[in-house]
Design an enzyme around this catalytic site. Structure first.
Site, short mmCIF file in Angstrom:
data_model
loop_
_atom_site.label_atom_id
_atom_site.label_comp_id
_atom_site.label_asym_id
_atom_site.label_seq_id
_atom_site.Cartn_x
_atom_site.Cartn_y
_atom_site.Cartn_z
N ASP A 78 10.04 13.43 2.71
CA ASP A 78 8.65 12.97 2.70
C ASP A 78 8.25 12.68 1.26
O ASP A 78 8.94 13.10 0.33
CB ASP A 78 7.72 14.05 3.28
CG ASP A 78 6.39 13.50 3.80
OD1 ASP A 78 6.19 13.47 5.03
OD2 ASP A 78 5.54 13.12 2.97
N ASP A 121 10.93 8.38 -0.90
CA ASP A 121 10.13 7.24 -0.44
C ASP A 121 11.07 6.43 0.45
O ASP A 121 12.08 5.87 -0.01
CB ASP A 121 9.68 6.41 -1.65
CG ASP A 121 8.85 5.19 -1.22
OD1 ASP A 121 8.95 4.77 -0.05
OD2 ASP A 121 8.11 4.66 -2.07
N TYR A 124 -7.16 -2.98 16.80
CA TYR A 124 -6.71 -1.73 16.21
C TYR A 124 -5.69 -1.96 15.10
O TYR A 124 -6.10 -2.39 14.02
CB TYR A 124 -6.29 -0.72 17.30
CG TYR A 124 -6.38 0.67 16.72
CD1 TYR A 124 -7.58 1.11 16.16
CD2 TYR A 124 -5.28 1.48 16.65
CE1 TYR A 124 -7.68 2.34 15.54
CE2 TYR A 124 -5.38 2.72 16.05
CZ TYR A 124 -6.58 3.14 15.49
OH TYR A 124 -6.66 4.34 14.88
N LYS A 145 6.52 -2.47 14.21
CA LYS A 145 6.92 -1.59 15.32
C LYS A 145 7.71 -2.36 16.38
O LYS A 145 8.60 -1.80 17.03
CB LYS A 145 5.70 -0.90 15.92
CG LYS A 145 5.02 0.09 14.95
CD LYS A 145 5.96 1.19 14.49
CE LYS A 145 5.28 2.27 13.67
NZ LYS A 145 6.20 3.34 13.25
P1 NAP Z 1 1.18 11.09 9.60
O1 NAP Z 1 0.47 12.28 10.13
O2 NAP Z 1 0.42 10.14 8.74
O3 NAP Z 1 2.50 11.58 8.84
C1 NAP Z 1 3.36 10.63 8.26
C2 NAP Z 1 4.10 11.28 7.11
O4 NAP Z 1 4.92 10.25 6.53
C3 NAP Z 1 3.19 11.81 6.00
O5 NAP Z 1 3.63 13.08 5.57
C4 NAP Z 1 3.35 10.77 4.90
O6 NAP Z 1 3.22 11.31 3.59
C5 NAP Z 1 4.77 10.30 5.13
N1 NAP Z 1 5.01 9.01 4.51
C6 NAP Z 1 4.17 7.95 4.43
N2 NAP Z 1 4.74 6.96 3.72
C7 NAP Z 1 5.96 7.40 3.34
C8 NAP Z 1 7.02 6.85 2.56
N3 NAP Z 1 6.94 5.62 2.02
N4 NAP Z 1 8.14 7.59 2.37
C9 NAP Z 1 8.23 8.83 2.89
N5 NAP Z 1 7.26 9.43 3.61
C10 NAP Z 1 6.13 8.71 3.83
O7 NAP Z 1 1.79 10.20 10.78
P2 NAP Z 1 2.13 10.55 12.33
O8 NAP Z 1 0.93 10.26 13.12
O9 NAP Z 1 2.82 11.86 12.45
O10 NAP Z 1 3.15 9.35 12.61
C11 NAP Z 1 4.56 9.49 12.56
C12 NAP Z 1 5.17 8.20 13.10
O11 NAP Z 1 4.70 7.96 14.44
C13 NAP Z 1 4.79 6.95 12.29
O12 NAP Z 1 5.90 6.08 12.22
C14 NAP Z 1 3.69 6.32 13.13
O13 NAP Z 1 3.58 4.93 12.92
C15 NAP Z 1 4.15 6.66 14.53
N6 NAP Z 1 3.09 6.66 15.53
C16 NAP Z 1 2.03 7.52 15.46
C17 NAP Z 1 1.10 7.53 16.47
C18 NAP Z 1 -0.06 8.50 16.50
O14 NAP Z 1 -0.88 8.44 17.42
N7 NAP Z 1 -0.18 9.44 15.58
C19 NAP Z 1 1.22 6.64 17.54
C20 NAP Z 1 2.30 5.76 17.58
C21 NAP Z 1 3.24 5.79 16.58
P3 NAP Z 1 1.84 11.17 2.78
O15 NAP Z 1 0.79 11.77 3.66
O16 NAP Z 1 2.10 11.93 1.52
O17 NAP Z 1 1.63 9.70 2.58
#
Ligand code: NAP
Length: 249
Positions: free
Chosen positions: A37, A61, A151, A160
């Protein structure tokens, strides 16, 4: 019985949200896990909690090739060849339509959500070939199955959809090496990314969800554990939708 015994996994974006939940579930099922991360302090704290015999945090990253090379090298040094990759890190980017979104914002989302998945697979596949087995779990979104009006931007949706396609490409290219690849398509999940979508956060996402609620991260982890494990040994190139029924309407 530990369902992931013998598995050596890399999970990106593991300092919070779904990635953290997957890392915790993987260790509970007997896997050795490399968490990566941008957030070093939180990632290190989680790894310490999980036990440094079972886990390792590496700052990464995901949009940088050099960082991927370092992650694979360190993972192999500590645990041996990697046999599970969970490409989870991602960003939502701005909520903007095609005219409003500027080129830099577009590029950033593509680099973090899409290029990272290509790099992750490209640099982990040789390790999986050494291991003689592999399971790649690419986290896409319901926005990689259908368009959602008003959205995520077209950059998020495009990235995606690309993850869904690249997963199938690798599934067909590496099946003969005993490597599987599947994509996961979450709807609305309770993570920091979705804080604004919840009823408590002032959002109204639940009205679109037949099950009437957002999911807990652990509900997605159950699916990811299954895909990483040998229980899913005949599943490859599939799209696993986990959205409380949102996309059936
Ligand atoms: P999240 O809570 O925002 O967590 C994402 C993590 O990834 C954070 O710790 C963030 O670090 C890290 N990150 C961001 N940019 C990065 C980079 N360039 N290199 C390394 N780490 C990085 O997200 P989440 O909701 O758990 O989502 C996880 C995945 O599921 C994502 O791919 C998202 O698109 C997908 N997703 C989520 C949802 C939903 O409802 N939550 C729905 C569909 C798909 P920082 O905070 O330090 O930036």
């Amino acid at each position: 019985m530990e369902r992931l015994k013998g598995k050596i996994a890399i999970i990106t974006g593991a300092s919070q949200g779904m990635g953290e939940s997957h890392a915790r579930a993987f260790v509970a099922e007997g896997a050795k896990v490399v968490l990566t991360d941008l957030n070093e302090a939180r990632g290190n704290a989680i790894a310490e909690e999980l036990g440094l015999d079972n886990s390792l945090f590496i700052k990464q990253d995901v949009s940088k090739v050099e960082d991927w090379k370092n992650v694979i090298e360190q993972a192999e040094l500590k645990f041996g060849p990697v046999n599970v990759l969970v490409n989870n890190a991602g960003i939502l980017g701005p909520i903007a339509n095609a005219i409003e979104l500027d080129e830099e914002q577009y590029q950033k989302v593509i680099e973090v959500n899409q290029d990272s998945v290509y790099y992750g697979m490209k640099y982990t596949l040789p390790s999986m070939i050494k291991a003689g087995i592999g399971s790649i779990v690419n986290i896409s979104s319901i926005a990689g199955i259908v368009a959602i009006y008003g959205y995520p931007s077209l950059a998020y949706m495009g990235s995606k959809f690309a993850v869904r396609g690249m997963t199938k490409a690798v599934a067909v290219e590496f099946a003969n090496k005993n490597i599987r690849a599947n994509s996961v398509h979450p709807g609305f999940i309770k993570t920091p990314m979705m804080a604004d979508a919840t009823d408590e956060g002032g959002g109204s996402a639940t009205q679109f969800i037949p099950l009437g609620r957002l999911a807990e991260t652990s509900e997605v982890s159950n699916l990811v554990v299954f895909l990483a494990s040998d229980e899913s040994s005949y599943l490859t190139g599939t799209e696993q939708i986990i959205d409380g029924g949102m996309s059936i309407q």
